[in-house]
Design a protein around this motif. Structure first.
Motif, PDB file in Angstrom:
ATOM      1  N   UNK A  52       7.077  -5.070  -3.807  1.00 48.19           N
ATOM      2  CA  UNK A  52       6.193  -5.403  -2.689  1.00 48.19           C
ATOM      3  C   UNK A  52       6.781  -4.876  -1.382  1.00 48.19           C
ATOM      4  N   UNK A  53       8.059  -5.102  -1.198  1.00 49.79           N
ATOM      5  CA  UNK A  53       8.728  -4.699   0.043  1.00 49.79           C
ATOM      6  C   UNK A  53       8.829  -3.182   0.177  1.00 49.79           C
ATOM      7  N   UNK A  54       8.582  -2.486  -0.925  1.00 48.99           N
ATOM      8  CA  UNK A  54       8.645  -1.028  -0.842  1.00 48.99           C
ATOM      9  C   UNK A  54       7.239  -0.444  -0.722  1.00 48.99           C
ATOM     10  N   UNK A  55       6.266  -1.309  -0.580  1.00 49.11           N
ATOM     11  CA  UNK A  55       4.912  -0.826  -0.350  1.00 49.11           C
ATOM     12  C   UNK A  55       3.993  -0.804  -1.549  1.00 49.11           C
ATOM     13  N   UNK A  97       1.710  -2.718  -3.346  1.00 49.66           N
ATOM     14  CA  UNK A  97       1.065  -4.010  -3.117  1.00 49.66           C
ATOM     15  C   UNK A  97      -0.041  -4.373  -4.107  1.00 49.66           C
ATOM     16  N   UNK A 108       6.126 -10.092   1.636  1.00 50.31           N
ATOM     17  CA  UNK A 108       6.885  -8.938   2.131  1.00 50.31           C
ATOM     18  C   UNK A 108       7.809  -9.379   3.262  1.00 50.31           C
TER      19      UNK A 108
END
Lengths: 209, 209
Positions: B158-161, B163, B199
């Motif tokens: 999620x934190x890397x995009x 989603x 995120x």
DNA sequence: GGTCGAATGGGTCGTACGGCCTATTGAGAT
DNA sequence: ATCTCAATAGGCCGTACGACCCATTCGACC
């Protein structure tokens, strides 16, 4: 005659440290520094270096954003923490003459500065081909600099955990519809599709806090 | 007698630059550097500095992780790009003697090094109070610790995009339903309600990368 | 005076998302 | 041997979200 450069990076330790390290190299002279994109533009109004060294991730105005407004006056080398392809392409499209990771050794940086100062374009291998593609389709890129003030406010809220349409609307004193419109605009500019990705970009671009 | 320090940071430009800048200060001497946590441990086997300067974000072994294994032998100052409260608390818990943002000016860093070398514990303003709170309530937002390995993997994506449910499912080789189940579990543990907030938490907790 | 973009707002539509409940499997703990 | 829990997966449902349309106002710029 030594090569005169300007360094732009929001992290003081890297900015000052690198400045001193480069200054100790005989043929390189640091004549100015800036802590963000806007400051860089201001600095460049009064002094004109042979090469500019800019970080991508900076508050207020990103390195890429600053480069676009410079129209490549003095050649620039873009440095970044996360050496991603997308960033490299954006840098090239924004008119950067070189691209380096912050993990690169100092001698490489010095070599890059000398090469760029003498007019060379240095991009690893076939990046040049990609640049041509970029020119053919000068579409979406930039992003951070293209965002309006209101859009940045929205991102800031998102990055602080305010994710619901109603919550955002309440805090900005606007209707929920306007919130969705601003978001749609942000999605288009940053080439993303939802709020989760918006948070990722917001933090990457330093829009938080 | 000058203060002997070791610098650990994965970005060569900052490591070498800062090294040179600090070395030029009369009472400070850089006697060693490391590019990651493991290298730092190796270096410390042969040499013993008065103060260690470590970056949090490093490959292989983070600065925090390295500190835990050192048991505070030489006092350490933790530096980071994102000065988040959570990281500051973790640094204190791991036995760091000081905490500074990379955006801090060089004189501040030098002052911090001198203070730590003379045995002081320095944390900006009222961090000390927070640490005491930590001792009183060792579990404050231990939501992070409560997360399972799989849940952390999801957060990392999620934190890397990444989603979308389908995208996440594809990358983890599980069904979309399982993705939603894991997310629901994460929401409950972190007391949040959607992916955008996830995120924010992921980055705040340092789950990214 | 006219044009452009930013900021505000409305409507509609399809779907992805999140809430809630249940179920199976396997590993580790007691 | 039992129990717990992580990881897997399915169904159902209501709604918030994102895509695509468009309109008005206001200031800046030419």
């Amino acid at each position: 005659m030594s090569i005169r450069i300007v360094i732009a990076d929001d992290h003081t330790m890297l900015r000052e440290g690198l400045s001193q390290a480069l200054d100790s190299i005989p043929d390189i002279e640091v004549i100015g520094t800036a802590a963000d994109g806007r400051e860089l533009l201001e600095v460049l109004e009064s002094i004109t270096p042979d090469v500019i060294l800019v970080d991508i991730e900076m508050p207020k105005l990103s390195g890429i954003g600053a480069l676009r407004r410079l129209e490549g006056a003095p050649p620039a080398i873009v440095v970044t923490m996360h050496a991603e392809d997308a960033q490299r392409r954006k840098a090239a499209a924004a008119g950067a003459a070189g691209f380096l990771s912050k993990s690169a050794p100092l001698p490489d940086l010095a070599a890059a500065i000398r090469a760029v100062a003498s007019g060379e374009q240095l991009f690893d291998k076939d990046t040049t081909a990609e640049i041509l593609d970029q020119h053919r389709q000068p579409i979406l890129d930039e992003g951070a600099a293209a965002l309006t003030a209101r859009e940045r406010e929205l991102l800031k809220l998102l990055a602080s955990g305010v994710s619901g349409t109603e919550d955002i609307a309440d805090q900005l004193f606007i209707s929920q519809k306007t919130v969705k419109n601003h978001l749609a605009s942000i999605y288009e500019k940053l080439a993303i599709t939802d709020r989760a990705q918006a948070v990722v970009e917001a933090i990457r671009l330093g829009i938080n806090r």
